[in-house]
Every structure is written in structure tokens, then in C-alpha cells.
Design a protein around this motif. Structure first.
Motif, PDB file in Angstrom:
ATOM      1  N   GLY A  67       0.860  -1.132   0.138  1.00 51.67           N
ATOM      2  CA  GLY A  67      -0.190   0.105  -0.074  1.00 51.67           C
ATOM      3  C   GLY A  67       0.994   1.153  -0.050  1.00 51.67           C
ATOM      4  N   TYR A  68       0.508   2.124  -0.732  1.00 48.50           N
ATOM      5  CA  TYR A  68       1.352   3.377  -0.735  1.00 48.50           C
ATOM      6  C   TYR A  68       0.504   4.726  -0.537  1.00 48.50           C
ATOM      7  CZ  TYR A  68       4.445   0.363  -3.541  1.00 48.50           C
ATOM      8  OH  TYR A  68       5.633  -0.452  -4.069  1.00 48.50           O
ATOM      9  N   ALA A  69       1.045   5.470   0.274  1.00 50.73           N
ATOM     10  CA  ALA A  69       0.206   6.856   0.350  1.00 50.73           C
ATOM     11  C   ALA A  69       1.172   8.141   0.436  1.00 50.73           C
ATOM     12  CB  ALA A  69      -0.525   6.911   1.677  1.00 50.73           C
ATOM     13  N   LEU A  70       0.795   9.131  -0.564  1.00 50.93           N
ATOM     14  CA  LEU A  70       1.892   9.890  -0.746  1.00 50.93           C
ATOM     15  C   LEU A  70       1.089  11.332  -0.174  1.00 50.93           C
ATOM     16  CD1 LEU A  70       4.602  10.655  -2.472  1.00 50.93           C
ATOM     17  CD2 LEU A  70       2.813  11.773  -4.224  1.00 50.93           C
ATOM     18  N   SER A  71       1.678  11.703   0.563  1.00 53.46           N
ATOM     19  CA  SER A  71       1.182  12.927   1.425  1.00 53.46           C
ATOM     20  C   SER A  71       1.906  14.269   1.148  1.00 53.46           C
ATOM     21  CB  SER A  71       1.200  12.586   3.137  1.00 53.46           C
ATOM     22  OG  SER A  71       0.421  11.286   3.440  1.00 53.46           O
ATOM     23  N   ALA A  72       1.196  15.353   1.133  1.00 50.77           N
ATOM     24  CA  ALA A  72       2.062  16.735   1.130  1.00 50.77           C
ATOM     25  C   ALA A  72       0.790  17.784   1.261  1.00 50.77           C
ATOM     26  CB  ALA A  72       2.406  16.933  -0.053  1.00 50.77           C
ATOM     27  N   GLY A  73       1.347  18.749   1.814  1.00 51.85           N
ATOM     28  CA  GLY A  73       0.406  19.965   1.907  1.00 51.85           C
ATOM     29  C   GLY A  73       0.368  20.711   0.698  1.00 51.85           C
ATOM     30  N   ILE A  74       0.337  20.213  -0.514  1.00 48.81           N
ATOM     31  CA  ILE A  74       0.371  20.999  -1.556  1.00 48.81           C
ATOM     32  C   ILE A  74      -1.033  20.380  -2.398  1.00 48.81           C
ATOM     33  CG2 ILE A  74       3.013  20.779  -2.021  1.00 48.81           C
ATOM     34  CD1 ILE A  74       2.609  18.559  -4.036  1.00 48.81           C
ATOM     35  N   PRO A  75      -1.259  21.376  -3.448  1.00 48.97           N
ATOM     36  CA  PRO A  75      -2.742  21.444  -3.868  1.00 48.97           C
ATOM     37  C   PRO A  75      -3.038  19.937  -4.463  1.00 48.97           C
ATOM     38  CG  PRO A  75      -1.769  23.310  -4.578  1.00 48.97           C
ATOM     39  CD  PRO A  75      -0.686  22.783  -3.916  1.00 48.97           C
ATOM     40  N   ARG A  76      -4.082  19.439  -4.658  1.00 51.26           N
ATOM     41  CA  ARG A  76      -4.415  18.235  -5.099  1.00 51.26           C
ATOM     42  C   ARG A  76      -4.015  17.837  -6.476  1.00 51.26           C
ATOM     43  NH1 ARG A  76     -10.432  15.384  -4.607  1.00 51.26           N
ATOM     44  NH2 ARG A  76     -10.193  13.802  -6.290  1.00 51.26           N
ATOM     45  N   ASP A  77      -4.321  18.994  -7.341  1.00 51.60           N
ATOM     46  CA  ASP A  77      -3.727  18.537  -8.788  1.00 51.60           C
ATOM     47  C   ASP A  77      -2.171  18.379  -8.879  1.00 51.60           C
ATOM     48  OD1 ASP A  77      -3.677  21.171  -8.237  1.00 51.60           O
ATOM     49  OD2 ASP A  77      -4.100  21.765 -10.099  1.00 51.60           O
ATOM     50  N   GLU A  78      -1.615  19.249  -8.071  1.00 47.88           N
ATOM     51  CA  GLU A  78      -0.209  19.129  -8.050  1.00 47.88           C
ATOM     52  C   GLU A  78       0.173  17.735  -7.483  1.00 47.88           C
ATOM     53  OE1 GLU A  78       1.404  22.611  -6.399  1.00 47.88           O
ATOM     54  OE2 GLU A  78       3.617  21.743  -6.372  1.00 47.88           O
ATOM     55  N   LEU A  79      -0.512  17.336  -6.380  1.00 50.24           N
ATOM     56  CA  LEU A  79       0.104  16.065  -5.871  1.00 50.24           C
ATOM     57  C   LEU A  79      -0.306  15.015  -6.733  1.00 50.24           C
ATOM     58  CD1 LEU A  79       1.261  14.876  -3.206  1.00 50.24           C
ATOM     59  CD2 LEU A  79      -1.262  14.768  -2.621  1.00 50.24           C
ATOM     60  N   ALA A  80      -1.208  15.262  -7.486  1.00 45.95           N
ATOM     61  CA  ALA A  80      -1.676  14.094  -8.380  1.00 45.95           C
ATOM     62  C   ALA A  80      -0.743  13.908  -9.438  1.00 45.95           C
ATOM     63  CB  ALA A  80      -3.084  14.404  -8.964  1.00 45.95           C
ATOM     64  N   ARG A  81      -0.261  14.877 -10.197  1.00 46.42           N
ATOM     65  CA  ARG A  81       0.822  14.576 -11.020  1.00 46.42           C
ATOM     66  C   ARG A  81       2.142  13.796 -10.426  1.00 46.42           C
ATOM     67  NH1 ARG A  81      -0.902  19.884 -12.732  1.00 46.42           N
ATOM     68  NH2 ARG A  81       0.697  20.844 -11.418  1.00 46.42           N
ATOM     69  N   VAL A  82       2.512  14.183  -9.035  1.00 48.47           N
ATOM     70  CA  VAL A  82       3.476  13.634  -8.407  1.00 48.47           C
ATOM     71  C   VAL A  82       3.121  12.005  -8.053  1.00 48.47           C
ATOM     72  CG1 VAL A  82       5.260  13.547  -6.381  1.00 48.47           C
ATOM     73  CG2 VAL A  82       4.074  15.890  -7.184  1.00 48.47           C
ATOM     74  N   ALA A  83       2.126  11.634  -7.778  1.00 53.46           N
ATOM     75  CA  ALA A  83       1.461  10.468  -7.555  1.00 53.46           C
ATOM     76  C   ALA A  83       1.799   9.628  -8.724  1.00 53.46           C
ATOM     77  CB  ALA A  83       0.234  10.429  -6.952  1.00 53.46           C
ATOM     78  N   ALA A  84       1.150  10.229  -9.877  1.00 52.00           N
ATOM     79  CA  ALA A  84       1.259   9.341 -11.002  1.00 52.00           C
ATOM     80  C   ALA A  84       2.700   8.906 -11.599  1.00 52.00           C
ATOM     81  CB  ALA A  84       0.622  10.278 -12.276  1.00 52.00           C
ATOM     82  N   ASP A  85       3.517   9.965 -11.099  1.00 49.04           N
ATOM     83  CA  ASP A  85       4.962   9.793 -11.464  1.00 49.04           C
ATOM     84  C   ASP A  85       5.472   8.773 -10.387  1.00 49.04           C
ATOM     85  OD1 ASP A  85       5.867  11.872 -13.464  1.00 49.04           O
ATOM     86  OD2 ASP A  85       7.853  11.231 -12.550  1.00 49.04           O
ATOM     87  N   VAL A  86       5.197   8.916  -9.027  1.00 51.67           N
ATOM     88  CA  VAL A  86       5.710   7.756  -8.066  1.00 51.67           C
ATOM     89  C   VAL A  86       5.195   6.318  -8.698  1.00 51.67           C
ATOM     90  CG1 VAL A  86       5.474   7.011  -5.861  1.00 51.67           C
ATOM     91  CG2 VAL A  86       5.728   9.388  -6.288  1.00 51.67           C
ATOM     92  N   TYR A  87       3.933   6.447  -9.071  1.00 55.91           N
ATOM     93  CA  TYR A  87       3.307   5.091  -9.463  1.00 55.91           C
ATOM     94  C   TYR A  87       4.076   4.512 -10.727  1.00 55.91           C
ATOM     95  CZ  TYR A  87       0.111   1.747 -11.127  1.00 55.91           C
ATOM     96  OH  TYR A  87      -0.768   0.655 -11.615  1.00 55.91           O
ATOM     97  N   GLY A  88       4.483   5.425 -11.677  1.00 53.87           N
ATOM     98  CA  GLY A  88       5.335   5.014 -12.848  1.00 53.87           C
ATOM     99  C   GLY A  88       6.636   4.424 -12.414  1.00 53.87           C
ATOM    100  N   HIS A  89       7.025   5.230 -11.471  1.00 48.78           N
ATOM    101  CA  HIS A  89       8.643   4.658 -11.048  1.00 48.78           C
ATOM    102  C   HIS A  89       8.475   3.426 -10.376  1.00 48.78           C
ATOM    103  CE1 HIS A  89      11.621   7.971 -11.498  1.00 48.78           C
ATOM    104  NE2 HIS A  89      10.540   8.597 -11.463  1.00 48.78           N
ATOM    105  N   LEU A  90       7.569   3.126  -9.525  1.00 47.59           N
ATOM    106  CA  LEU A  90       7.543   1.914  -8.749  1.00 47.59           C
ATOM    107  C   LEU A  90       7.032   0.800  -9.805  1.00 47.59           C
ATOM    108  CD1 LEU A  90       5.344   3.347  -5.607  1.00 47.59           C
ATOM    109  CD2 LEU A  90       7.956   2.473  -5.727  1.00 47.59           C
ATOM    110  N   GLU A  91       6.479   1.013 -10.811  1.00 50.15           N
ATOM    111  CA  GLU A  91       5.884   0.125 -11.761  1.00 50.15           C
ATOM    112  C   GLU A  91       7.219  -0.520 -12.694  1.00 50.15           C
ATOM    113  OE1 GLU A  91       2.632  -1.457 -12.829  1.00 50.15           O
ATOM    114  OE2 GLU A  91       3.138  -1.152 -11.048  1.00 50.15           O
TER     115      GLU A  91
END
Lengths: 268, 166
Positions: free
Chosen positions: A242-266
């Protein structure tokens, strides 16, 4: 006669002060011209005042103890019922959203747990996103000791966390997104350890990635979003992680980071 | 939800009961019955609903049952005796006695609406909910009740069923 159309209901609403000011003024104009209506209105107003004079003294009387005790008992039961009701509704809405529930935090959450807990749909303990948000809130503001092992000893960090979690874990590289690894730490999960990696961008904004092996079996999930106070969280389940990416940054910005993290892990 | 929600309603419940029934002991009995029924029907209460409307509605229904129930000791009106507070001046007290007597002679359905409107200052739509009647019925009962009261007070009421509290 007044040219305003004034109904019986208007007169009562006037007496009971239920009219907006503009309509009130129109009724007053009407009453000035219609002495029969004015007489009625004065009588109705006198009734109101008279009823208050007659019965308002009751409000100041001491309330018999038997009534007070009975009312207090009902209040207690109503309160319990109200809390259960809210908890049940929360629970239902979360389940409907397809989220694995653990706890909502606070007394309400515990109550919901204790009372209505469909065992199949609930993972024990605290949910991934909440765990991640709390860990983020606790450690990311820490200036001097945000991590246990710094990025300068990344190999040690990876070895240690992998050993403790019992599976290989490795922090994804997010330099392309402007986030550099600060380091990581071990945290208590619901039944064992979970790992937290922390990153920071040039502006000093930090994000944390929680990696947990305590996920319910049942397959992968899509990205999900949660907000816990000022902390935004994207979380997902991928295989046994299970992965959870947390930050105090706006949702859309965090979504881009999350997509990237997901890609890296894949692609690792 | 406020843990004192019902306790906080007690003064108003007692006032409404007193206005409906007149006599203090009978009024508090009505409040007691209302609370007991609320207790037994707590499952019907929906959190977030209007607690006051719920309680007043229960009280209203109980009162109707009482009024309709055949009684051995007199007329079926629930308000045979109205206690008039003594603090008013003499002419005011006379008027209040007249008003109380007239109120007691109103049909129950009209006095209920009138009291909720004039004494409890409920909104018409809340009264419709409390009494479970359409708002048009609220307005027509209010109109009839007020006119009837006015006519009774214009004539000379018989105050024989009044007892002044000293």
C-alpha cells in the motif's frame, strides 16, 4: 380602500411579525385605510400579549424534579442514538465509496467501530491514508530530525527498511519532479512496521511516501484521494504494497507527483 | 446533538401544557405523559429533525386523546380551570381572566394552533409539521380561532369557571 391586495393570511402574518419589511409597510398602509381590519389586528395583537401575560410566568417556575430527571434520561438516549446514527451514515458513505475503512479517528470513529463493524469490509486499525497523513503531519515539519536515516546513507536506509518490513523496499527517484530524497524512517503500523520516505523540493516543501505491507488482500486499487486537515493524500494498493503520498500541496499538483511515483514503482 | 436538548424544552412544554389544560398539576401530568411517550418512541426520532416539533406534536396528540376521552367529572374541554397570575393590576387581571375563559372555550384544534402561533411563536410551517396538518389548515384554524376569540371577548364571557390564584 387600499389598492394593495391584502388577504386574511397577510393580516395574521402581520400580527405574528412574519412579513418582510416591504410587505409590512404595505399592510400598514392598508390598515390605515381599513378601520375594520385595523380593529381585528389590534384585537389579535392584544390576544398575543394577553397569552404571554397569562402563561409566560410558567417559564420562570421551578421545574419539578421528576420531569427534569425524565428529560435528562431521554436526552442521554437521544444523544447516544444521534451519535450512532451519524456514525452509521458515515460508515455507509465510506463503504459506498469503496474505501477500505479502518478508523475515522476520534471518539466517533471508535464508536462506529464498536457498534457497527462489518468485519469483511474493514481492515483492522487505522486506514492507510490516515496513517500517512498523521505521519506526514508529525515528521515533515521537523527541521532537525525529519528522518531517522538520511539520503546520504540511502543504501543503509534501504537495507534496514527492507529487512524490517520483510520485503525489498526502495524509495522512488523523484528528482525529475524537483523533489530530492531527504531520507526515511520506520513507523509502527497497525500490526507491524511501515516505512516512510521523505522528499523536499527547492522551496522546502516536503512530501512523504508511506509504504505499507499491511494491506488487505483483494487486489490493486486505483488512485484514491483523501484530505486530512491541511494534508492531501493520494493512496493506492499495488500488489502486496500500500502506498500513500502525502503533502500540503494542492491536489492536482500532488496527483501529478503521485502518477510519477506510481510509474517509477511500476518500472523498477 | 445537544445533551440538554429536552431539558431545555421543558419550560416551553410546561407553558404550552398549562395553556392547553389550565390547571398546574394536570398540565405537569401532561408534560410527564409527553416525556414518557417520547421515551417509548425514541426510535421514531430522526437526529437532525426538529426536536421541538416532535415533542409538541406528541403533547398535542396526547391532549387530543384526553379531551376526547369521556370524562366523569364534567365537560370534555381540557381547560375547566385557568389559573390567572396575580401580578397583573386589577383591570388587567379582569381582561386576562376573560381571555383565559375565552381560550378555554375555543375548539381544541383552534386553541392549539393559536397557542403555537401566539405563545410559542412557532413559524406556520413548523406548526404544520408539529400538528401534521397542511399549512392551509394551520392558517384557517388560526383565522377562525382568532375571530372566535375576538367575538367572545367582545361579548361578555362568563367567568364562573375561573379561579384566581392568590
Amino acid at each position: 380602500m387600499s389598492k394593495h391586495m391584502v388577504t386574511d393570511d397577510d393580516l395574521h402574518a402581520y400580527v405574528d411579525a412574519r412579513l418582510p419589511p416591504a410587505r409590512r409597510a404595505e399592510i400598514e398602509a392598508h390598515l390605515a385605510a381599513d378601520s375594520e381590519a385595523a380593529t381585528r389586528v389590534r384585537a389579535y395583537q392584544a390576544h398575543r400579549q394577553g397569552l404571554h401575560d397569562l402563561f409566560d410566568p410558567v417559564l420562570d417556575e421551578p421545574i419539578p424534579a421528576s420531569l427534569r430527571e425524565l428529560a435528562a434520561e431521554i436526552d442521554t438516549r437521544l444523544e447516544a442514538r444521534g451519535t450512532r446514527f451519524v456514525a452509521r451514515r458515515l460508515l455507509r458513505s465510506r463503504i459506498a465509496a469503496g474505501v477500505l475503512i479502518a478508523s475515522f479517528g476520534g471518539a466517533l470513529g471508535w464508536l462506529a467501530h464498536g457498534i457497527h463493524r462489518p468485519a469483511e469490509t474493514l481492515a483492522a486499525g487505522t486506514s492507510l491514508h490516515r496513517q500517512a497523513a498523521v505521519a506526514h503531519a508529525v515528521f515533515s515539519p521537523d527541521v532537525r530530525r525529519p528522518v531517522e536515516i538520511g539520503a546520504d546513507h540511502e543504501d543503509q536506509l534501504v537495507t534496514w527498511l527492507s529487512k524490517r518490513l520483510g520485503v525489498p523496499v526502495r524509495p522512488p527517484k523523484l528528482a525529475a519532479l524537483g523533489y530530492g530524497l531527504i531520507g526515511g524512517r520506520l513507523l509502527p503500523g497497525n500490526s507491524g512496521p511501515v516505512a516512510q520516505f521523505m522528499y523536499q523540493d527547492a522551496a522546502g516543501r516536503r512530501l512523504t511516501l508511506l509504504v505499507s505491507t499491511e494491506v488487505a488482500t483483494g487486489g490493486d486499487t486505483a488512485f484514491r484521494f483523501a484530505q486530512e486537515g491541511p494534508v492531501n493524500v493520494f493512496y493506492w494498493i499495488d500488489g502486496k504494497f500500500g502506498y500513500a503520498l502525502s503533502a500540503g500541496i494542492p491536489r492536482d499538483e500532488l496527483a501529478r507527483v503521485a502518477a510519477d511515483v506510481y510509474g517509477h514503482l511500476e518500472n523498477r | 446533538m445537544d445533551s440538554r436538548a429536552i431539558i431545555d424544552q421543558l419550560p416551553r412544554l410546561r407553558r404550552y401544557a398549562r395553556a392547553l389544560v389550565g390547571d398546574r398539576a394536570a398540565a405537569d401530568d401532561l408534560v410527564q405523559d409527553t416525556l414518557e411517550r417520547a421515551w417509548s418512541r425514541i426510535g421514531q426520532w430522526r437526529p437532525g429533525g426538529d426536536l421541538r416539533a416532535w415533542l409538541f406534536g406528541i403533547m398535542h396528540n396526547l391532549h387530543i386523546d384526553q379531551v376526547r376521552r369521556p370524562s366523569l367529572d364534567g365537560p370534555s374541554s381540557g381547560a375547566e380551570e385557568i389559573e390567572v397570575p396575580i401580578r397583573a393590576t386589577q383591570p388587567e387581571r379582569m381582561e386576562l381572566e376573560d381571555l383565559a375563559a375565552a381560550l378555554a372555550r375555543l375548539p381544541q384544534e383552534q386553541s392549539a394552533v393559536l397557542l403555537l402561533v401566539a405563545l410559542d411563536e412557532m413559524r406556520y410551517e413548523d406548526i404544520a409539521q408539529t400538528l401534521n396538518i397542511p399549512i392551509g389548515t394551520v392558517m384557517s384554524r388560526l383565522a377562525r380561532g382568532r375571530e372566535r376569540l375576538r367575538r367572545m371577548l367582545d361579548e361578555h364571557p362568563n367567568p364562573s369557571n375561573l379561579r384566581v390564584v392568590r
